[in-house]
Design an enzyme around this catalytic site. Structure first.
Site, PDB file in Angstrom:
ATOM      1  N   LYS A   1       1.979  -3.725   6.589  1.00  0.00           N
ATOM      2  CA  LYS A   1       2.422  -3.706   5.187  1.00  0.00           C
ATOM      3  C   LYS A   1       3.933  -3.492   5.121  1.00  0.00           C
ATOM      4  O   LYS A   1       4.628  -4.122   4.317  1.00  0.00           O
ATOM      5  CB  LYS A   1       1.674  -2.618   4.401  1.00  0.00           C
ATOM      6  CG  LYS A   1       0.192  -2.904   4.239  1.00  0.00           C
ATOM      7  CD  LYS A   1      -0.076  -4.182   3.424  1.00  0.00           C
ATOM      8  CE  LYS A   1      -1.516  -4.597   3.402  1.00  0.00           C
ATOM      9  NZ  LYS A   1      -1.782  -5.901   2.838  1.00  0.00           N
TER      10      LYS A   1
ATOM     11  N   TYR B   1      -2.086  -1.175  10.962  1.00  0.00           N
ATOM     12  CA  TYR B   1      -2.332  -1.710   9.620  1.00  0.00           C
ATOM     13  C   TYR B   1      -1.171  -1.348   8.694  1.00  0.00           C
ATOM     14  O   TYR B   1      -0.605  -2.219   8.003  1.00  0.00           O
ATOM     15  CB  TYR B   1      -3.648  -1.147   9.046  1.00  0.00           C
ATOM     16  CG  TYR B   1      -3.735  -1.378   7.554  1.00  0.00           C
ATOM     17  CD1 TYR B   1      -3.984  -2.645   7.045  1.00  0.00           C
ATOM     18  CD2 TYR B   1      -3.516  -0.335   6.643  1.00  0.00           C
ATOM     19  CE1 TYR B   1      -4.018  -2.869   5.669  1.00  0.00           C
ATOM     20  CE2 TYR B   1      -3.541  -0.555   5.273  1.00  0.00           C
ATOM     21  CZ  TYR B   1      -3.793  -1.831   4.794  1.00  0.00           C
ATOM     22  OH  TYR B   1      -3.811  -2.056   3.437  1.00  0.00           O
TER      23      TYR B   1
ATOM     24  N   SER C   1       0.830  -1.204   0.000  1.00  0.00           N
ATOM     25  CA  SER C   1       0.000   0.000   0.000  1.00  0.00           C
ATOM     26  C   SER C   1       0.863   1.252   0.000  1.00  0.00           C
ATOM     27  O   SER C   1       1.959   1.260   0.582  1.00  0.00           O
ATOM     28  CB  SER C   1      -0.863  -0.031   1.267  1.00  0.00           C
ATOM     29  OG  SER C   1      -1.469   1.212   1.481  1.00  0.00           O
TER      30      SER C   1
HETATM   31  P1  NAD Z   1     -11.119  -6.726   1.086  1.00  0.00           P
HETATM   32  O1  NAD Z   1     -11.324  -6.715   2.546  1.00  0.00           O
HETATM   33  O2  NAD Z   1     -12.257  -6.390   0.200  1.00  0.00           O
HETATM   34  O3  NAD Z   1     -10.540  -8.151   0.609  1.00  0.00           O
HETATM   35  C1  NAD Z   1      -9.755  -8.936   1.432  1.00  0.00           C
HETATM   36  C2  NAD Z   1     -10.378 -10.326   1.436  1.00  0.00           C
HETATM   37  O4  NAD Z   1      -9.566 -11.167   2.245  1.00  0.00           O
HETATM   38  C3  NAD Z   1     -11.782 -10.337   2.036  1.00  0.00           C
HETATM   39  O5  NAD Z   1     -12.652 -11.039   1.148  1.00  0.00           O
HETATM   40  C4  NAD Z   1     -11.630 -11.100   3.361  1.00  0.00           C
HETATM   41  O6  NAD Z   1     -12.786 -11.840   3.666  1.00  0.00           O
HETATM   42  C5  NAD Z   1     -10.421 -11.949   3.079  1.00  0.00           C
HETATM   43  N1  NAD Z   1      -9.600 -12.334   4.220  1.00  0.00           N
HETATM   44  C6  NAD Z   1      -9.071 -11.543   5.194  1.00  0.00           C
HETATM   45  N2  NAD Z   1      -8.331 -12.284   6.025  1.00  0.00           N
HETATM   46  C7  NAD Z   1      -8.389 -13.561   5.590  1.00  0.00           C
HETATM   47  C8  NAD Z   1      -7.818 -14.795   6.026  1.00  0.00           C
HETATM   48  N3  NAD Z   1      -7.046 -14.862   7.100  1.00  0.00           N
HETATM   49  N4  NAD Z   1      -8.080 -15.911   5.318  1.00  0.00           N
HETATM   50  C9  NAD Z   1      -8.876 -15.874   4.211  1.00  0.00           C
HETATM   51  N5  NAD Z   1      -9.431 -14.743   3.756  1.00  0.00           N
HETATM   52  C10 NAD Z   1      -9.185 -13.600   4.442  1.00  0.00           C
HETATM   53  O7  NAD Z   1      -9.865  -5.758   0.792  1.00  0.00           O
HETATM   54  P2  NAD Z   1      -9.313  -5.218  -0.594  1.00  0.00           P
HETATM   55  O8  NAD Z   1      -9.625  -3.779  -0.663  1.00  0.00           O
HETATM   56  O9  NAD Z   1      -9.700  -6.122  -1.680  1.00  0.00           O
HETATM   57  O10 NAD Z   1      -7.763  -5.330  -0.297  1.00  0.00           O
HETATM   58  C11 NAD Z   1      -7.004  -6.452  -0.732  1.00  0.00           C
HETATM   59  C12 NAD Z   1      -5.572  -6.260  -0.276  1.00  0.00           C
HETATM   60  O11 NAD Z   1      -5.082  -5.019  -0.778  1.00  0.00           O
HETATM   61  C13 NAD Z   1      -5.385  -6.207   1.235  1.00  0.00           C
HETATM   62  O12 NAD Z   1      -4.177  -6.847   1.551  1.00  0.00           O
HETATM   63  C14 NAD Z   1      -5.288  -4.709   1.517  1.00  0.00           C
HETATM   64  O13 NAD Z   1      -4.546  -4.458   2.676  1.00  0.00           O
HETATM   65  C15 NAD Z   1      -4.557  -4.237   0.284  1.00  0.00           C
HETATM   66  N6  NAD Z   1      -4.772  -2.833  -0.028  1.00  0.00           N
HETATM   67  C16 NAD Z   1      -6.063  -2.359  -0.151  1.00  0.00           C
HETATM   68  C17 NAD Z   1      -6.263  -1.013  -0.437  1.00  0.00           C
HETATM   69  C18 NAD Z   1      -7.651  -0.442  -0.515  1.00  0.00           C
HETATM   70  O14 NAD Z   1      -7.801   0.763  -0.342  1.00  0.00           O
HETATM   71  N7  NAD Z   1      -8.671  -1.224  -0.800  1.00  0.00           N
HETATM   72  C19 NAD Z   1      -5.153  -0.153  -0.634  1.00  0.00           C
HETATM   73  C20 NAD Z   1      -3.880  -0.683  -0.519  1.00  0.00           C
HETATM   74  C21 NAD Z   1      -3.693  -2.024  -0.217  1.00  0.00           C
HETATM   75  C1  WQD Z   2      -9.497   9.609   0.823  1.00  0.00           C
HETATM   76  C2  WQD Z   2      -9.660  11.097   1.040  1.00  0.00           C
HETATM   77  C3  WQD Z   2     -10.021  11.727   3.330  1.00  0.00           C
HETATM   78  C4  WQD Z   2     -13.935   9.886   3.743  1.00  0.00           C
HETATM   79  C5  WQD Z   2      -6.939   4.678   3.092  1.00  0.00           C
HETATM   80  C6  WQD Z   2      -5.917   3.970   3.941  1.00  0.00           C
HETATM   81  C7  WQD Z   2      -4.721   3.588   3.107  1.00  0.00           C
HETATM   82  C8  WQD Z   2      -5.135   2.794   1.871  1.00  0.00           C
HETATM   83  C9  WQD Z   2      -6.219   3.497   1.120  1.00  0.00           C
HETATM   84  C10 WQD Z   2      -5.020   0.446   2.330  1.00  0.00           C
HETATM   85  C11 WQD Z   2      -8.924  11.586   2.276  1.00  0.00           C
HETATM   86  C12 WQD Z   2     -11.212  12.084   2.466  1.00  0.00           C
HETATM   87  C13 WQD Z   2     -12.731  10.314   3.235  1.00  0.00           C
HETATM   88  C14 WQD Z   2     -14.925  10.851   4.073  1.00  0.00           C
HETATM   89  C15 WQD Z   2     -13.452  12.587   3.329  1.00  0.00           C
HETATM   90  N1  WQD Z   2      -5.689   1.530   2.209  1.00  0.00           N
HETATM   91  N2  WQD Z   2     -12.490  11.649   3.025  1.00  0.00           N
HETATM   92  N3  WQD Z   2     -14.637  12.172   3.852  1.00  0.00           N
HETATM   93  O1  WQD Z   2      -7.228   7.843   3.745  1.00  0.00           O
HETATM   94  O2  WQD Z   2      -6.279   7.959   1.403  1.00  0.00           O
HETATM   95  O3  WQD Z   2      -6.346   5.828   2.553  1.00  0.00           O
HETATM   96  O4  WQD Z   2      -7.306   3.816   2.005  1.00  0.00           O
HETATM   97  O5  WQD Z   2      -3.845   0.257   2.268  1.00  0.00           O
HETATM   98  O6  WQD Z   2      -3.900   2.841   3.932  1.00  0.00           O
HETATM   99  O7  WQD Z   2      -5.523   4.841   4.977  1.00  0.00           O
HETATM  100  O8  WQD Z   2      -8.474   6.846   1.772  1.00  0.00           O
HETATM  101  O9  WQD Z   2     -10.810   6.833   1.049  1.00  0.00           O
HETATM  102  O10 WQD Z   2     -10.304   7.012   3.531  1.00  0.00           O
HETATM  103  O11 WQD Z   2      -9.813   8.938   2.039  1.00  0.00           O
HETATM  104  O12 WQD Z   2     -13.230  13.790   3.146  1.00  0.00           O
HETATM  105  O13 WQD Z   2     -15.997  10.522   4.562  1.00  0.00           O
HETATM  106  O14 WQD Z   2     -11.044  11.375   1.272  1.00  0.00           O
HETATM  107  O15 WQD Z   2      -9.766  12.763   4.242  1.00  0.00           O
HETATM  108  O16 WQD Z   2      -8.413  12.843   1.971  1.00  0.00           O
HETATM  109  P1  WQD Z   2      -7.052   7.222   2.433  1.00  0.00           P
HETATM  110  P2  WQD Z   2      -9.924   7.330   2.133  1.00  0.00           P
END
Ligand code: NAD
Ligand code: WQD
Length: 339
Positions: A154, A150, A125
């Site tokens: 990562k 969290y 991330s």
């Molecule tokens: P998500 O929660 O939609 O998907 C994760 C899936 O993993 C879910 O379906 C959950 O049920 C499953 N899961 C969690 N722990 C598990 C376990 N121990 N065994 C089996 N299944 C398990 O999340 P996402 O948004 O699809 O994110 C996927 C990956 O990307 C994660 O590692 C997350 O940290 C990373 N990531 C997400 C974002 C984001 O903003 N969505 C940003 C950066 C990184």
């Molecule tokens: C985006 C922007 C908020 C909600 C998070 C995790 C990061 C990564 C991605 C996994 C920001 C603003 C939001 C609201 C708002 N995930 N906002 N009102 O904070 O960039 O990142 O998701 O790895 O680790 O921290 O994403 O979608 O929460 O916010 O104004 O109700 O929207 O302040 O500027 P963020 P977000």
């Protein structure tokens, strides 16, 4: 068929990546414990793909289950999405996050090693950069101390993977540092399914427009940005999904003991207010929002330098912010129709 295990494959990014994998000629196999997803995702995938995908319901921390899954299949590679991802919750329950996000990776690496599966793409991330000193942020930009447990999981996973490869194992690994994934499959059959009140901006916007939430709070308009609201790099989830295919195909061509990491973003930054205006344009309706105080821990601005992934993996984002928000809105409206 060229089988790829996708842990967390019923989740938001994993389910879209399943579609990209099938389109590229792979056979994705899902393991998910449905802790943050729903069985309905599998029906959505079936409607898009015209076929059922093999899905194991269970936990990646269950070593016996992981061994059974590897025994029953013949994986060419793995994409590890499974993790908990709620930043706020991780500050309340850090051990839950360290336990799930670190242990699942260790068990996966050990299982891959026992079964001679070499290639892994890991979900990292942009959170590892914190507020970077240079923008756009490059892969070589130093990571900051994590803002949350969290985020720290990562960082630790990235370090674990680098150390694992350094030890001389016969493995090849890429970490992808995602920026802010948004959007949904253009069919509206799969998308993001936040449980409860969404933490992220775009699902909050679409739920507000759908009347599920009363109003969106913009967290601060006094930042040092063009309009005072925070800047992020919003990437369409299908673009992100396709990056995983490119990463896998690249890994297959590498020699032993390979580790690298790539930013996955569009290379553009947009403010929260720009996202709202773009949403209003594509949805043709005005959004109920107000300006509130800053959210503690928010990063002022971050967006990706994407030169490395563009040049090395030959990948680049295709979808615009308008496309992303149109697809998110289409998904939200279809969800509403299903009740
Ligand atoms: P998500 O929660 O939609 O998907 C994760 C899936 O993993 C879910 O379906 C959950 O049920 C499953 N899961 C969690 N722990 C598990 C376990 N121990 N065994 C089996 N299944 C398990 O999340 P996402 O948004 O699809 O994110 C996927 C990956 O990307 C994660 O590692 C997350 O940290 C990373 N990531 C997400 C974002 C984001 O903003 N969505 C940003 C950066 C990184
Ligand atoms: C985006 C922007 C908020 C909600 C998070 C995790 C990061 C990564 C991605 C996994 C920001 C603003 C939001 C609201 C708002 N995930 N906002 N009102 O904070 O960039 O990142 O998701 O790895 O680790 O921290 O994403 O979608 O929460 O916010 O104004 O109700 O929207 O302040 O500027 P963020 P977000």
């Amino acid at each position: 068929m060229r089988q790829i295990l996708i842990t967390g494959g019923a989740g938001y990014i994993g389910s879209h990546t399943a579609v990209s994998l099938v389109n590229a000629g792979f056979e994705p196999v899902i393991v998910d414990n449905f802790s943050n997803s729903d069985q309905s995702v599998l029906s959505g995938l079936k409607r898009i793909l015209g076929q059922d995908l093999l899905c194991y319901e269970g936990d990646c921390n269950d070593r016996a289950l992981m061994e059974k899954i590897f025994q029953e299949n013949n994986f060419e590679g793995v994409i590890h999405f499974a993790a908990y991802k709620a930043v706020g919750e991780s500050t309340k329950f850090p051990l839950k996050y360290y336990n799930n996000n670190l242990n699942s990776l260790i068990i996966l690496l050990e299982t891959m090693s026992s079964f001679g599966v070499k290639d892994l793409v890991f979900s990292s991330s942009c959170t590892v950069y914190g507020q970077p000193d240079e923008l756009p942020v490059k892969e070589s930009t130093p990571r900051k101390e994590a803002e949350s447990p969290y985020g720290n999981t990562k960082k630790i996973c990235e370090d674990m993977l680098r150390d694992y490869i350094k030890s001389g194992v016969n493995s090849r690994i890429i970490s992808l540092r995602y920026f802010n994934p948004v959007g949904a499959h253009p069919s509206g059959e799969i998308g993001e399914l936040p449980l409860g009140v969404p933490n992220n901006l775009v699902p909050f916007i679409t739920q507000t427009a759908a009347g599920i939430r009363e109003k969106l709070t913009v967290f601060g308009n006094d930042y040092n940005t063009p309009d005072g609201s925070c800047v992020r790099d919003y990437i369409h989830v299908m673009d992100l999904a396709n990056a995983h295919v490119k990463a896998l195909e690249y890994l297959f061509k590498q020699g032993e003991n390979f580790y690298d990491l790539f930013n996955v973003g569009t290379g553009n930054g947009n403010t929260v207010l720009e996202v709202i205006q773009t949403f209003e344009k594509v949805s043709g309706s005005s959004l109920n929002y107000h300006i509130g105080p800053r959210r503690p821990g928010d990063i002022e601005k971050v967006w990706a330098n994407t030169d490395k992934i563009n040049n090395v993996l030959g990948w680049q984002a295709i979808y615009s912010l308008e496309d992303s928000l149109r697809d998110s809105w289409n998904w939200q409206q279809k969800l509403g129709e299903k009740g």
